[in-house]
Motif scaffolding. Structure first.
Motif, PDB file in Angstrom:
ATOM      1  N   ARG A  13     -47.184 -21.507 -54.935  1.00 54.99           N
ATOM      2  CA  ARG A  13     -45.826 -21.627 -55.475  1.00 54.99           C
ATOM      3  C   ARG A  13     -44.872 -21.985 -54.354  1.00 54.99           C
ATOM      4  O   ARG A  13     -45.163 -21.808 -53.177  1.00 54.99           O
ATOM      5  CB  ARG A  13     -45.382 -20.338 -56.170  1.00 54.99           C
ATOM      6  CG  ARG A  13     -45.248 -19.159 -55.235  1.00 54.99           C
ATOM      7  CD  ARG A  13     -44.779 -17.904 -55.933  1.00 54.99           C
ATOM      8  NE  ARG A  13     -43.488 -18.061 -56.557  1.00 54.99           N
ATOM      9  CZ  ARG A  13     -42.702 -17.039 -56.913  1.00 54.99           C
ATOM     10  NH1 ARG A  13     -43.071 -15.784 -56.697  1.00 54.99           N
ATOM     11  NH2 ARG A  13     -41.534 -17.252 -57.484  1.00 54.99           N
ATOM     12  N   TRP A  14     -43.701 -22.474 -54.767  1.00 53.37           N
ATOM     13  CA  TRP A  14     -42.677 -22.878 -53.801  1.00 53.37           C
ATOM     14  C   TRP A  14     -41.878 -21.667 -53.363  1.00 53.37           C
ATOM     15  O   TRP A  14     -41.308 -20.950 -54.182  1.00 53.37           O
ATOM     16  CB  TRP A  14     -41.741 -23.902 -54.434  1.00 53.37           C
ATOM     17  CG  TRP A  14     -40.684 -24.365 -53.480  1.00 53.37           C
ATOM     18  CD1 TRP A  14     -39.483 -23.772 -53.236  1.00 53.37           C
ATOM     19  CD2 TRP A  14     -40.765 -25.499 -52.607  1.00 53.37           C
ATOM     20  NE1 TRP A  14     -38.790 -24.467 -52.268  1.00 53.37           N
ATOM     21  CE2 TRP A  14     -39.564 -25.532 -51.868  1.00 53.37           C
ATOM     22  CE3 TRP A  14     -41.721 -26.481 -52.393  1.00 53.37           C
ATOM     23  CZ2 TRP A  14     -39.290 -26.515 -50.925  1.00 53.37           C
ATOM     24  CZ3 TRP A  14     -41.452 -27.461 -51.459  1.00 53.37           C
ATOM     25  CH2 TRP A  14     -40.255 -27.481 -50.738  1.00 53.37           C
ATOM     26  N   GLY A  15     -41.829 -21.426 -52.048  1.00 55.57           N
ATOM     27  CA  GLY A  15     -40.940 -20.412 -51.515  1.00 55.57           C
ATOM     28  C   GLY A  15     -41.597 -19.064 -51.274  1.00 55.57           C
ATOM     29  O   GLY A  15     -42.793 -18.865 -51.489  1.00 55.57           O
ATOM     30  N   GLU A  16     -40.758 -18.154 -50.817  1.00 49.10           N
ATOM     31  CA  GLU A  16     -41.157 -16.779 -50.531  1.00 49.10           C
ATOM     32  C   GLU A  16     -40.083 -15.878 -51.143  1.00 49.10           C
ATOM     33  O   GLU A  16     -39.015 -15.680 -50.561  1.00 49.10           O
ATOM     34  CB  GLU A  16     -41.252 -16.587 -49.011  1.00 49.10           C
ATOM     35  CG  GLU A  16     -41.752 -15.237 -48.565  1.00 49.10           C
ATOM     36  CD  GLU A  16     -41.770 -15.107 -47.052  1.00 49.10           C
ATOM     37  OE1 GLU A  16     -41.854 -13.979 -46.574  1.00 49.10           O
ATOM     38  OE2 GLU A  16     -41.672 -16.149 -46.363  1.00 49.10           O
ATOM     39  N   TRP A  17     -40.367 -15.347 -52.321  1.00 52.65           N
ATOM     40  CA  TRP A  17     -39.331 -14.756 -53.157  1.00 52.65           C
ATOM     41  C   TRP A  17     -39.329 -13.232 -53.108  1.00 52.65           C
ATOM     42  O   TRP A  17     -40.361 -12.587 -53.249  1.00 52.65           O
ATOM     43  CB  TRP A  17     -39.499 -15.218 -54.598  1.00 52.65           C
ATOM     44  CG  TRP A  17     -39.298 -16.697 -54.757  1.00 52.65           C
ATOM     45  CD1 TRP A  17     -40.245 -17.665 -54.609  1.00 52.65           C
ATOM     46  CD2 TRP A  17     -38.081 -17.359 -55.038  1.00 52.65           C
ATOM     47  NE1 TRP A  17     -39.696 -18.903 -54.793  1.00 52.65           N
ATOM     48  CE2 TRP A  17     -38.366 -18.755 -55.062  1.00 52.65           C
ATOM     49  CE3 TRP A  17     -36.786 -16.926 -55.286  1.00 52.65           C
ATOM     50  CZ2 TRP A  17     -37.377 -19.698 -55.313  1.00 52.65           C
ATOM     51  CZ3 TRP A  17     -35.802 -17.869 -55.546  1.00 52.65           C
ATOM     52  CH2 TRP A  17     -36.104 -19.237 -55.558  1.00 52.65           C
TER      53      TRP A  17
ATOM     54  N   SER B  30     -40.125 -25.543 -45.758  1.00 54.19           N
ATOM     55  CA  SER B  30     -41.403 -25.498 -46.460  1.00 54.19           C
ATOM     56  C   SER B  30     -42.567 -25.029 -45.590  1.00 54.19           C
ATOM     57  O   SER B  30     -43.536 -24.458 -46.103  1.00 54.19           O
ATOM     58  CB  SER B  30     -41.713 -26.864 -47.064  1.00 54.19           C
ATOM     59  OG  SER B  30     -41.772 -27.871 -46.070  1.00 54.19           O
TER      60      SER B  30
ATOM     61  N   ASN C 253     -35.084 -16.663 -52.428  1.00 56.03           N
ATOM     62  CA  ASN C 253     -36.084 -17.350 -51.628  1.00 56.03           C
ATOM     63  C   ASN C 253     -35.764 -17.124 -50.151  1.00 56.03           C
ATOM     64  O   ASN C 253     -34.765 -17.628 -49.638  1.00 56.03           O
ATOM     65  CB  ASN C 253     -36.091 -18.845 -51.947  1.00 56.03           C
ATOM     66  CG  ASN C 253     -37.166 -19.604 -51.199  1.00 56.03           C
ATOM     67  OD1 ASN C 253     -38.011 -19.012 -50.540  1.00 56.03           O
ATOM     68  ND2 ASN C 253     -37.130 -20.918 -51.293  1.00 56.03           N
TER      69      ASN C 253
END
Length: 240
Positions: free
Chosen positions: A182-186, A196, A191
């Motif tokens: 998945r996109w990001g670090e939530w 990236s 985020n």
């Protein structure tokens, strides 16, 4: 009609007021896909969408560099500030309007452009002599949209359909194995990752192996139909 291939006299003879402006990016898309992926995909969708539209529309030249600093850690990525990007796209739209193309759909291929394009289209429509909206192709492909990553199944599928010679097929496994899910670090809806490379080793998000050429053809058709419907709405919209 592709504006870059037309003569000025051919443009002068046109009666329509609709234009498409493809906007992409020059940024990393993993080890398997070219830096120009977003620009190539935006241009492909714009051209097929123009063909699907039952009316006259010109396709402007693709803008290839945009808001992509989040990929700066990966070689070859180019970017400009959001302010520079908005100004460039706005002035390009205004030059189209100068020649009578005062209804413009910006066809976007890069997620990092979405906020900037939405803001500038609102601004130019409120204060200028042109009506503009932004269309992001991967948000207009039905259920496929939920599978969007980065250099993942959707972008790779469309490239495999339109530019198969540019996909490094021998690096697909490498792209998948070094990518992120998945996109990001939530955390708490925030985020934490600004760039990236903080969450993907090779720049990929998603599994490009799930994007074959047949899926790419379906994506192109869905995006083109959505774009043609949008052109119908923009053409018929009553403007002050």
């Amino acid at each position: 009609m592709r504006l870059s291939e037309a003569t000025w006299t051919e443009v002068a003879d046109l009666d329509g007021d609709l234009a498409l402006l493809p906007v992409g990016s020059t940024e990393q898309h993993g080890p398997h896909a070219p830096l120009g992926t977003d620009a190539l995909n935006a241009e492909s969708v714009a051209e097929v969408g123009a063909d699907a539209f039952d009316g006259e529309v010109v396709v402007g030249p693709t803008i290839p560099v945009s808001v992509a600093e989040e990929h700066r850690a990966f070689d070859g990525t180019l970017w400009v500030s959001p302010d520079t990007f908005r100004a460039y796209v706005r002035e390009t739209i205004e030059s189209l309007a100068h020649h009578g193309f005062d209804r413009v759909v910006v066809v976007n291929g890069h997620g990092g452009n979405i906020d900037a394009l939405a803001e500038l289209c609102r601004r130019v429509s409120r204060t200028g002599d042109v009506y503009a909206v932004a269309f992001t192709w991967f948000d207009a492909v039905g259920d496929h949209s939920s599978d969007m990553g980065h250099g993942g199944p959707l972008e790779t599928a469309l490239l495999r359909h339109t530019h198969p010679e540019l996909v490094r097929e021998d690096r697909i496994d490498e792209a998948r194995d070094g990518g992120a899910d998945r996109w990001g670090e939530w955390v708490s809806g925030v985020n934490l990752a600004h760039d990236s490379d903080e969450f993907t080793d090779n720049g990929v998000v998603g599994d490009p192996a799930k994007g074959d050429a047949d899926r790419g053809a379906e994506l192109e058709s869905l995006a083109a139909d959505s774009l043609a419907s949008l052109l119908d709405a923009v053409e018929s919209r009553k403007l002050d």
